[in-house]
Motif scaffolding. Structure first.
Motif, short mmCIF file in Angstrom:
data_model
loop_
_atom_site.label_atom_id
_atom_site.label_comp_id
_atom_site.label_asym_id
_atom_site.label_seq_id
_atom_site.Cartn_x
_atom_site.Cartn_y
_atom_site.Cartn_z
N UNK A 457 0.91 -1.36 -0.10
CA UNK A 457 0.05 -0.03 0.10
C UNK A 457 0.81 1.28 0.09
N UNK A 458 2.32 1.12 0.17
CA UNK A 458 3.10 2.29 0.02
C UNK A 458 3.67 2.42 -1.59
N UNK A 459 4.28 3.63 -1.78
CA UNK A 459 5.07 3.42 -3.13
C UNK A 459 5.96 2.53 -2.99
N UNK A 460 6.47 1.93 -4.04
CA UNK A 460 7.68 0.85 -4.25
C UNK A 460 8.11 1.13 -5.80
N UNK A 461 9.22 1.29 -5.82
CA UNK A 461 9.88 0.99 -7.15
C UNK A 461 9.72 -0.25 -7.81
N UNK A 462 9.03 -0.68 -9.18
CA UNK A 462 8.81 -1.83 -9.42
C UNK A 462 10.13 -2.81 -9.48
N UNK A 463 11.35 -2.27 -9.84
CA UNK A 463 12.44 -3.17 -9.54
C UNK A 463 13.47 -2.68 -8.71
N UNK A 464 12.76 -1.88 -7.65
CA UNK A 464 13.66 -1.95 -6.52
C UNK A 464 14.72 -0.89 -6.58
N UNK A 465 14.66 -0.12 -7.65
CA UNK A 465 15.30 1.12 -8.02
C UNK A 465 16.81 0.86 -7.99
N UNK A 466 17.35 0.04 -8.86
CA UNK A 466 18.96 -0.07 -9.12
C UNK A 466 19.47 1.31 -9.46
N UNK A 467 20.58 1.61 -9.01
CA UNK A 467 21.43 2.83 -9.13
C UNK A 467 22.98 2.49 -9.49
#
Length: 476
Positions: A457-467
């Protein structure tokens, strides 16, 4: 024969008229809206707009359709009214425990079963009496050094000497590790890891359609909560022994405070009750902040001019410290621009999407009748993403928080009124310490430029935010 036919038609018209009259009367004064499918209501659409990354669409589509900032619907098994805008927030926050009270879906009570001896509401009231001593700024000042030390350990183990990282799992580890240390005095990474994964399962299934069948998010959440509760009870029993033997301090964390604090009748909480409360605190104390920290990385990666100002502010603080000197409360107060950036992140990607209330009696709002017992939902996005309150709402602009900041009741990532999140200052502290160590060490860029955002129910980057990381001693 013709007479009989005419008589039947008259009776039919009369019955239909009565039915329509009754229907109009029973719905008289209710806000516009529809209740959707039987049982499910509009829950699937409510949840699916979040899964698609645009939870505000459910709200704004209906506000436009009904030309009303209040509308009725059916969510998570309950008839509900959605209040939108600053006036709706003000009304609900100002009438807490007068016209409305906190309400959680049945899923929450089933996931926290030991609390159902009383009710979620009574448990929340007990918690709110107990928490201020730990979460007030004077108390938090004692924990800045611990938080700084733990954050340095986190970056050393999870970020440094790596060319790229996946941010969201790391921020979850960071905030969960901090919560375990400050709430339970548990800091061994192996011990923390033992119940970190079940927490993710629990959080994602907590606000879901309450269908307890194998494989459903709700069913997995119940299993996860039972596993975590057993682990917490084991920690609680050991702490009792340690307190009795003088190996633990009465003021070292929230757990000791709960074990040694009695109610007005001199009664102490049972182990399961304490486990439930710690469980709730760990969810609130790490899940929302982990989302905020991940989105801070996202926006700083996308906006180099914002990153540069945060970097400049944080390096001034870093250069004022001696070798090995930890951050202090005074340093946190200097991070004004960094906190404005964090607030803009919380506006655009609020970890708390909204919350439910229950009508304590019949009342009128905006000319509509809200019946006693109906559920009321307020949404952070109804103001955060509204051009009425934040011009050009999709633009990232930390200057919105300069001076007196946004208008009252428009920026509500921590709720408001008597139910304002008691951990607001704690969250501010862990977010700013995270930002300090992040920009001091690295520049970074997103590996997936257009990564999708899911709200569940919280905002989540779909792929986990790789940087990709660029340590400051190397030129990108």
């Amino acid at each position: 024969m013709e007479f009989l036919y005419v008589s039947l038609v008259c009776v039919f018209v009369f019955l239909v008229s009565l039915l329509l009259l009754y229907k109009n009367k029973s719905g008289e004064g209710l806000p516009p809206g529809k209740t959707g499918w039987p049982v499910f209501g509009e829950s699937l659409e409510f949840l699916s707009t979040g899964w698609k990354g645009h939870p505000e669409k459910f709200i704004f589509d209906r506000v436009a359709k009904y030309s009303s900032s209040v509308f009725k619907t059916h969510l998570l098994g309950e008839e509900a009214v959605v209040f939108c805008g600053a006036s709706g927030n003000k009304f609900l926050f100002s009438n807490e425990n007068k016209l409305v009270q906190a309400w959680w879906p049945n899923s929450v009570n089933k996931v926290f079963p030991s609390s159902t001896q009383t009710s979620s509401k009574e448990e929340a009231i007990k918690m709110r009496k107990m928490l201020p001593n730990f979460f007030k700024p004077e108390a938090l000042q004692r924990y800045v050094g611990i938080m700084d030390h733990m954050t340095q350990r986190h970056f050393a183990s999870g970020w440094e000497n790596k060319e790229q990282v996946v941010v969201f799992p790391l921020t979850k580890r960071y905030t969960f590790w901090l919560a375990c240390r400050l709430f339970l005095s548990v800091e061994d990474p192996n011990h923390v890891a033992k119940f970190a994964d079940p927490f993710d399962v629990l959080a994602s299934g907590l606000i879901s359609i309450p269908i307890d069948l194998p494989g459903t998010p709700f069913n997995r959440a119940i299993k996860a909560s039972n596993f975590i509760r057993k682990e917490l009870v084991r920690i609680i029993k050991q702490r009792k022994i340690d307190l009795g033997e003088g190996k633990a301090s009465s003021t070292q964390d929230i757990l000791s405070h709960m074990l040694l604090t009695c109610d007005e009748n001199g009664k102490f909480m049972g182990d399961l009750d304490i486990a439930d409360k710690i469980l709730g605190l760990l969810i609130g104390g790490h899940d929302t902040a982990s989302s905020a920290c991940a989105f801070i990385v996202k926006y700083l990666a996308e906006l180099p001019h914002i990153y540069q100002r945060v970097y400049t502010e944080q390096m001034e603080i870093a250069k004022s410290k001696g070798p090995g000197e930890l951050l202090r409360w005074e340093d946190i107060q200097k991070m004004k621009y960094s906190w404005n950036v964090a607030c803009e992140v919380l506006r655009l990607a609020p970890p708390l999407q909204g919350a439910f209330r229950e009508a304590l009696s019949d009342f009128i709002f905006n000319g509509f009748s809200i019946p006693k017992g109906w559920k009321i939902y307020w949404s952070a996005n109804s103001t955060h993403k509204s051009g009425e309150f934040f011009p050009d709402p999709e633009k990232f602009d930390p200057s919105r928080f300069e001076g007196s900041g946004p208008a009252p009741y428009t920026f509500v990532p921590f709720g408001g009124g008597p139910r304002m999140c008691p951990g607001k200052e704690y969250a501010r502290l862990e977010i700013l310490v995270f930002m300090h160590h992040l920009v001091k060490r690295f520049k970074f860029e997103k590996i997936i430029p257009d990564e999708k955002i899911i709200v569940n129910p919280m905002p989540i980057p779909a792929k986990g935010l790789p940087v990709r990381l660029y340590p400051h001693h190397h030129k990108p």
